[in-house]
Design a protein around this motif. Structure first.
Motif, short mmCIF file in Angstrom:
data_model
loop_
_atom_site.label_atom_id
_atom_site.label_comp_id
_atom_site.label_asym_id
_atom_site.label_seq_id
_atom_site.Cartn_x
_atom_site.Cartn_y
_atom_site.Cartn_z
N PHE A 91 0.86 -1.16 0.03
CA PHE A 91 0.05 0.05 0.06
C PHE A 91 1.14 1.40 -0.06
O PHE A 91 0.66 2.22 -0.74
N LEU A 92 1.89 1.24 0.72
CA LEU A 92 2.66 2.48 0.92
C LEU A 92 3.47 2.76 -0.42
O LEU A 92 3.78 3.85 -0.88
N SER A 93 3.98 1.45 -1.22
CA SER A 93 4.67 1.46 -2.40
C SER A 93 3.63 2.23 -3.31
O SER A 93 4.09 3.24 -4.27
N PHE A 94 2.52 1.68 -3.56
CA PHE A 94 1.58 2.38 -4.46
C PHE A 94 1.13 3.50 -4.48
O PHE A 94 0.98 4.46 -5.20
N ALA A 95 0.94 4.00 -3.00
CA ALA A 95 0.67 5.44 -2.68
C ALA A 95 1.95 6.57 -2.96
O ALA A 95 1.55 7.34 -3.47
N HIS A 96 3.19 5.89 -2.76
CA HIS A 96 4.29 6.62 -3.22
C HIS A 96 4.41 6.44 -4.62
O HIS A 96 4.66 7.74 -5.03
N ILE A 97 4.29 5.82 -5.47
CA ILE A 97 4.21 5.92 -7.03
C ILE A 97 3.03 6.79 -7.30
O ILE A 97 3.53 7.67 -8.19
N LEU A 98 1.97 6.67 -6.81
CA LEU A 98 0.86 7.76 -7.00
C LEU A 98 1.44 9.36 -6.85
O LEU A 98 1.30 10.19 -7.68
N CYS A 99 2.02 9.61 -5.75
CA CYS A 99 2.59 10.86 -5.43
C CYS A 99 3.62 11.21 -6.30
O CYS A 99 3.45 12.61 -6.68
N VAL A 100 4.59 10.23 -6.61
CA VAL A 100 5.52 10.66 -7.73
C VAL A 100 5.00 11.11 -9.00
O VAL A 100 5.36 12.15 -9.50
N PHE A 101 3.96 10.41 -9.50
CA PHE A 101 3.39 10.54 -10.59
C PHE A 101 2.79 11.87 -10.81
O PHE A 101 2.74 12.98 -11.58
N VAL A 102 2.07 12.05 -9.50
CA VAL A 102 1.49 13.66 -9.43
C VAL A 102 2.39 14.68 -9.66
O VAL A 102 2.37 15.73 -10.21
N LYS A 103 3.62 14.51 -8.75
CA LYS A 103 4.59 15.53 -8.87
C LYS A 103 5.14 15.67 -10.30
O LYS A 103 5.27 16.82 -10.78
N VAL A 104 5.44 14.62 -11.00
CA VAL A 104 5.87 14.72 -12.36
C VAL A 104 4.94 15.60 -13.32
O VAL A 104 5.45 16.31 -14.01
N ILE A 105 3.70 15.40 -13.21
CA ILE A 105 2.66 15.92 -13.83
C ILE A 105 2.49 17.46 -13.51
O ILE A 105 2.67 18.25 -14.54
N TYR A 106 2.65 17.66 -12.29
CA TYR A 106 2.63 18.90 -11.92
C TYR A 106 4.00 19.89 -12.39
O TYR A 106 3.62 20.89 -12.83
N LEU A 107 4.81 19.03 -11.98
CA LEU A 107 6.20 19.93 -12.51
C LEU A 107 6.40 20.14 -13.96
O LEU A 107 6.85 21.22 -14.60
N TRP A 108 5.84 19.02 -14.84
CA TRP A 108 5.78 19.11 -16.29
C TRP A 108 5.03 20.31 -16.81
O TRP A 108 5.24 21.10 -17.63
#
Length: 343
Positions: free
Chosen positions: A287-304
């Motif tokens: 659960f923590l891993s997939f939550a972290h992946i989701l957070c990273v994905f959101v950060k990438v989209i935001y910075l892009w």
């Protein structure tokens, strides 16, 4: 790098003297690749100690075969024992001897446990697999952040020393952005490896321990509902405290004899507790891993969308994590006065 060197590297993680003050990885990554191997090494140590200083299995054959007790115990430990599913239901001392143990039936479904000798090796192999992404990241990172942030991990640094270190940090932050991108790509590739290692280890548990995640779920559900009698019953499917074992031998006339033995498995009292913890722990990591992946994905989209460099963001976040708030504020102010000269 040999297996021996990797094992020594994992063992070194238990020593506080080996842990760097500079943190270059995220919380979830550290849980998977550093905390979990330590836990598994402790568990393997407990299991090994229990086997060395106690008998992991004690079998009771028919009195006429008492002289074969040692051979029966060795055979049952190596090749496994079994319980009978139909005897999981009943009253101990009346209709059954123990959960899964009762009188022989014409039609019976046997549940075999053949993993006893594999518990310690499995825990050690899992520890190595979990640590592998951290080993790769440590090799790729090469201590660059440790060198960059040397002597600045405390707010009580001398002003002259901080001025020199601040200039070096600014030169690094304003340096070629491709270096930052390569740094970030390597790190998140290691995070991806850690997730693969987690899934692989969960699959390995399922293969070794007879469909572990499905078979042990009723026991976990009973434990969460505080139904300890049902927990003992369901846990006996994988970790019985008492089981049966068949031993075959030649008689005096050369015919094959089947010896039915009843075995006590005190080792499974320890195994049961270990794998209850691992059941909860590994699911939590998923659960923590997939939550972290989701957070990273959101950060990438935001910075892009903001047209910001993700690699620079990762490097900056690591520096912020390792500096005191006082030094971070001073570094930000100094950076505002210096514009990047290389993109």
């Amino acid at each position: 790098m040999t297996i021996k060197e990797i094992i020594i590297s994992v063992a070194d993680q238990l020593s506080y003297s080996q842990v760097s003050k500079v943190t270059t990885s995220e919380f979830t990554f550290n849980l998977i690749t550093r905390t979990t191997p330590k836990i598994l090494l402790v568990f393997s140590f407990l299991v090994t100690i229990r086997q060395l200083f106690g008998n992991p299995i004690e079998c009771q054959p028919d009195p006429s075969y008492e002289k074969l007790t040692k051979q029966i115990e060795t055979r049952c430990w190596i090749e496994g024992s079994y319980i009978i599913r139909e005897h999981l239901h009943g009253t101990i001392g009346k209709s059954i001897v123990n959960y899964g143990i009762g009188t022989k039936m014409l039609q019976e479904e046997r549940i075999y446990q053949t993993y006893y000798q594999w518990v310690t090796p499995s825990l050690l192999v899992m520890a190595l697999i979990f640590y592998f992404p951290a080993f790769v990241w440590h090799h790729w990172e090469g201590g660059s952040m440790d060198k960059l942030l040397k002597d600045v991990d405390s707010p009580y640094i001398k002003e002259d020393c901080w001025n020199n270190q601040r200039e070096r940090l600014l030169r690094y932050l304003n340096g070629p952005r491709r270096h930052h991108r390569h740094y970030a790509i390597k790190y998140y590739f290691c995070e991806a490896i850690s997730l693969v290692a987690l899934i692989f280890n969960m699959h390995m548990l399922s293969e070794i321990f007879n469909n572990f995640w499905v078979e042990y779920f009723p026991a976990i559900r009973a434990l969460l509902s505080h139904n300890y009698e049902e927990f003992a019953k369901q846990s006996s499917i994988l970790f019985p405290s008492q089981a049966k074992c068949d031993y075959f031998n030649f008689g005096s006339s050369g015919t094959i004899q089947k010896i039915d033995a009843l075995c006590l498995l005190p080792q499974n009292v320890v195994n049961e507790k270990i794998f209850v913890f691992l059941y909860f722990w590994l699911i939590l990591l998923v659960f923590l891993s997939f939550a972290h992946i989701l957070c990273v994905f959101v950060k990438v989209i935001y910075l892009w969308r903001k047209e910001k460099d993700f690699g620079f963001y990762v490097v900056q976040a690591i520096i912020r994590k390792n500096l005191s708030p006082v030094l971070i504020e001073d570094l930000i102010e100094a950076k505002k006065l210096n514009s990047p000269h290389t993109q």
